[in-house]
Write an enzyme that holds these catalytic residues in place. Structure first.
Site, short mmCIF file in Angstrom:
data_model
loop_
_atom_site.label_atom_id
_atom_site.label_comp_id
_atom_site.label_asym_id
_atom_site.label_seq_id
_atom_site.Cartn_x
_atom_site.Cartn_y
_atom_site.Cartn_z
N ASP A 105 17.76 92.97 -13.93
CA ASP A 105 18.68 94.04 -13.54
C ASP A 105 19.86 93.50 -12.75
O ASP A 105 19.88 92.32 -12.40
CB ASP A 105 17.94 95.09 -12.68
CG ASP A 105 17.41 94.47 -11.38
OD1 ASP A 105 17.09 93.27 -11.38
OD2 ASP A 105 17.32 95.20 -10.37
N ASP A 110 6.67 95.34 -1.67
CA ASP A 110 6.61 93.92 -1.35
C ASP A 110 7.69 93.65 -0.32
O ASP A 110 8.71 94.34 -0.30
CB ASP A 110 6.88 93.04 -2.57
CG ASP A 110 8.36 92.95 -2.88
OD1 ASP A 110 8.91 93.92 -3.44
OD2 ASP A 110 8.99 91.94 -2.53
N GLY A 138 17.69 97.71 -5.21
CA GLY A 138 18.97 97.92 -4.54
C GLY A 138 18.91 98.76 -3.29
O GLY A 138 19.90 99.40 -2.93
N CYS A 182 -6.05 95.27 16.48
CA CYS A 182 -6.24 94.55 15.21
C CYS A 182 -7.55 93.77 15.24
O CYS A 182 -7.90 93.16 16.25
CB CYS A 182 -5.07 93.58 14.98
SG CYS A 182 -5.20 92.64 13.45
N CYS A 210 -8.30 91.35 12.92
CA CYS A 210 -8.19 90.17 12.07
C CYS A 210 -8.76 88.95 12.78
O CYS A 210 -8.96 88.95 13.99
CB CYS A 210 -6.75 89.94 11.62
SG CYS A 210 -5.71 89.04 12.79
N ASP A 256 9.07 88.96 -10.13
CA ASP A 256 10.38 89.61 -10.22
C ASP A 256 11.17 88.91 -11.32
O ASP A 256 10.71 87.93 -11.89
CB ASP A 256 11.10 89.57 -8.87
CG ASP A 256 11.46 88.17 -8.45
OD1 ASP A 256 11.22 87.22 -9.23
OD2 ASP A 256 12.00 88.00 -7.34
N SER A 257 12.35 89.41 -11.62
CA SER A 257 13.07 88.93 -12.80
C SER A 257 14.06 87.82 -12.47
O SER A 257 14.63 87.21 -13.36
CB SER A 257 13.84 90.08 -13.43
OG SER A 257 14.85 90.52 -12.53
N GLY A 258 14.30 87.58 -11.19
CA GLY A 258 15.34 86.63 -10.80
C GLY A 258 16.68 87.31 -10.60
O GLY A 258 17.61 86.71 -10.07
N GLY A 259 16.80 88.55 -11.04
CA GLY A 259 18.06 89.28 -10.93
C GLY A 259 18.56 89.37 -9.50
O GLY A 259 19.73 89.12 -9.21
N CYS A 288 -6.74 87.76 15.81
CA CYS A 288 -6.85 88.61 17.00
C CYS A 288 -8.24 88.57 17.61
O CYS A 288 -8.40 88.79 18.81
CB CYS A 288 -6.44 90.04 16.65
SG CYS A 288 -4.67 90.15 16.33
N GLN A 333 18.57 101.55 -10.42
CA GLN A 333 19.61 101.13 -9.48
C GLN A 333 20.51 102.33 -9.17
O GLN A 333 20.15 103.46 -9.47
CB GLN A 333 20.42 99.96 -10.09
CG GLN A 333 19.63 98.65 -10.17
CD GLN A 333 19.44 97.98 -8.81
OE1 GLN A 333 20.00 98.41 -7.79
NE2 GLN A 333 18.61 96.93 -8.78
N HIS A 342 -2.01 87.15 10.91
CA HIS A 342 -2.07 88.45 11.60
C HIS A 342 -1.07 89.45 11.00
O HIS A 342 -1.42 90.62 10.79
CB HIS A 342 -1.79 88.31 13.10
CG HIS A 342 -1.42 89.62 13.69
ND1 HIS A 342 -2.36 90.62 13.94
CD2 HIS A 342 -0.21 90.18 13.96
CE1 HIS A 342 -1.73 91.71 14.35
NE2 HIS A 342 -0.43 91.47 14.38
#
Ligand SMILES: [Zn+2]
Length: 397
Positions: A155, A291, A241, A329, A331, A101-104, A334, A214, A360
């Site tokens: 941004d 994300d 946003g 699940c 995994c 990401d940009s840090g914005g 589990c 945005q 998990h």
């Protein structure tokens, strides 16, 4: 002729199936092919907290791409340390794709501790209290030094309930910052500043750059922001946003209006969202990439996401419960451990509780996206969506 002055793209995106506005695709990056819709675990400070990279790569999870946070890595350990190791991939020991990401958003989240001007954002470092300045140019420079495969423009985010007037100014600033990001990014690629460069087939080997739309909850400003971002031209487009204080119904309304207008032949990325239900609802509106810190952060506070809803492992009702965290699940956690045991670990303050819950939860998010992709390919997405959402309320927690 150098790849950088040819028309070879930094990434390729191909839609492979559609079901309504939902779609599956193949996102070819310089570090591997990613099936979309995709969930990207968040690796804030060069680590996806409480889980090893071997586990992220294992067939259990098989995460194809993770996130790094420019803000955090820039402040600590700093780009000189990461450059000395040859970029973020080599620094952390992860050879699959990385998005930064940009840090914005992070500096925006500092609230009163930061000052935004046309030039950029001034703030105090949470690490050592020093005065720092982040701008489109600085953010692009840091992301080139990190050598991530997908770079985000710098941004400005407006609060979810921002007025039309405030949001309009923010959208204007975001557009001017996007243009400056694009120019700085292009110069850095030409200057060979990218620490993560590789020489893949059919791609330029450069970093890819995504623009960010945005506009808070104002549909007209979202549309304006989209038009201005597409006009500059990027390898993919993100929606920023959202999930910043607005009603959930507002978020779905914005997504439903905006996502289908975004370029159909390029990836669409919804930043920082959300719950498993949000992911499925956003896919239904045409989003390809996600994300969110929820599976990792909530894992560390004792929450498990399951196919029948969230459970808080500290609750007494799980004391003698010999079932896995999620009965559907498969995994590693589990397959081996009971709720009773994970609850004990959590109450005893054992670090393994965070490790097991994180594993998990990530498996649940990544499996959900596998199920989403499968259902879109077989034309069953509406049924999947209905059943998935219906089951989520079963636990009633
Ligand atoms: Zn599991």
């Amino acid at each position: 002729m150098s790849a950088r002055i040819s028309n070879t793209p930094a990434l390729r995106f191909e839609v492979t199936a559609r079901d309504g506005d939902a779609r599956t695709g193949l996102l070819k990056t310089r570090r591997g092919v990613i099936e979309t819709p995709v969930f990207m675990p968040v690796g804030t400070a060069g680590t996806v907290k409480a889980i090893r990279f071997e586990e992220l790569e294992s067939t259990d999870l098989d995460a194809k791409i993770i996130l790094g946070n420019t803000y955090h890595l820039w402040l600590r350990p700093g780009i000189e340390t990461i450059k000395a190791c040859g970029g973020l991939h080599r620094f952390i020991g992860w050879e699959r794709a990385l998005l930064t990401d940009s840090g914005g958003f992070q500096v925006w989240s500092l609230g009163d501790l930061r000052k935004i001007s046309e030039e950029g954002t001034q703030f105090r470092s949470h690490v050592d209290g020093s005065l720092r300045f982040l701008s489109p140019e600085v953010s692009m420079e840091v992301q080139a030094a990190l050598g991530s495969d997908i770079v985000m423009v710098f941004d400005e985010c407006a609060p979810g309930d921002a007025s039309h007037e405030v949001t309009e100014k923010s959208v204007g600033l975001t557009a001017r910052w996007a243009k400056r990001s694009r120019e700085a990014f292009d110069q850095l690629q030409l200057a060979d500043a990218d620490e993560g460069r590789v020489e893949p087939d059919e791609l330029s080997g450069d970093q890819a750059l995504f623009g960010i739309v945005q506009g808070a909850s104002h549909l007209d400003l979202r549309k304006e922001s989209l038009d201005r971002t597409v006009e500059i031209g990027f390898d993919g487009y993100a929606i920023g946003g959202l999930s910043v204080g607005e009603e959930k119904s507002t978020m779905y309304e914005v997504l439903g209006d905006l996502a289908p207008r975004m370029p159909a032949d390029q990836p669409r990325y919804l930043m920082g969202v959300g719950t498993p239900e949000d992911l499925v609802e956003a896919v239904a509106r045409g989003v390809d990439m996600f994300d969110c810190v929820l599976p990792t952060r909530n894992g560390r506070t004792g929450q498990a996401f399951t196919s029948t809803g969230k459970i808080n492992i500290k609750n007494a009702r799980w004391m003698h419960d010999t079932r896995p965290l999620d009965e559907s699940c498969l995994c590693k956690v589990c397959r081996r451990h009971t709720r009773s045991y994970v609850r004990h670990l959590y109450l005893a303050g054992e670090m393994l509780a965070s490790i097991l819950l994180t594993h998990h939860n990530l498996a649940f998010f990544l499996d959900t996206m596998r199920g989403v992709r499968q259902s879109i390919r077989s034309g069953d997405f509406p049924k999947f969506r209905q059943e998935f959402t219906g089951r989520l309320s079963a636990n009633g927690e």
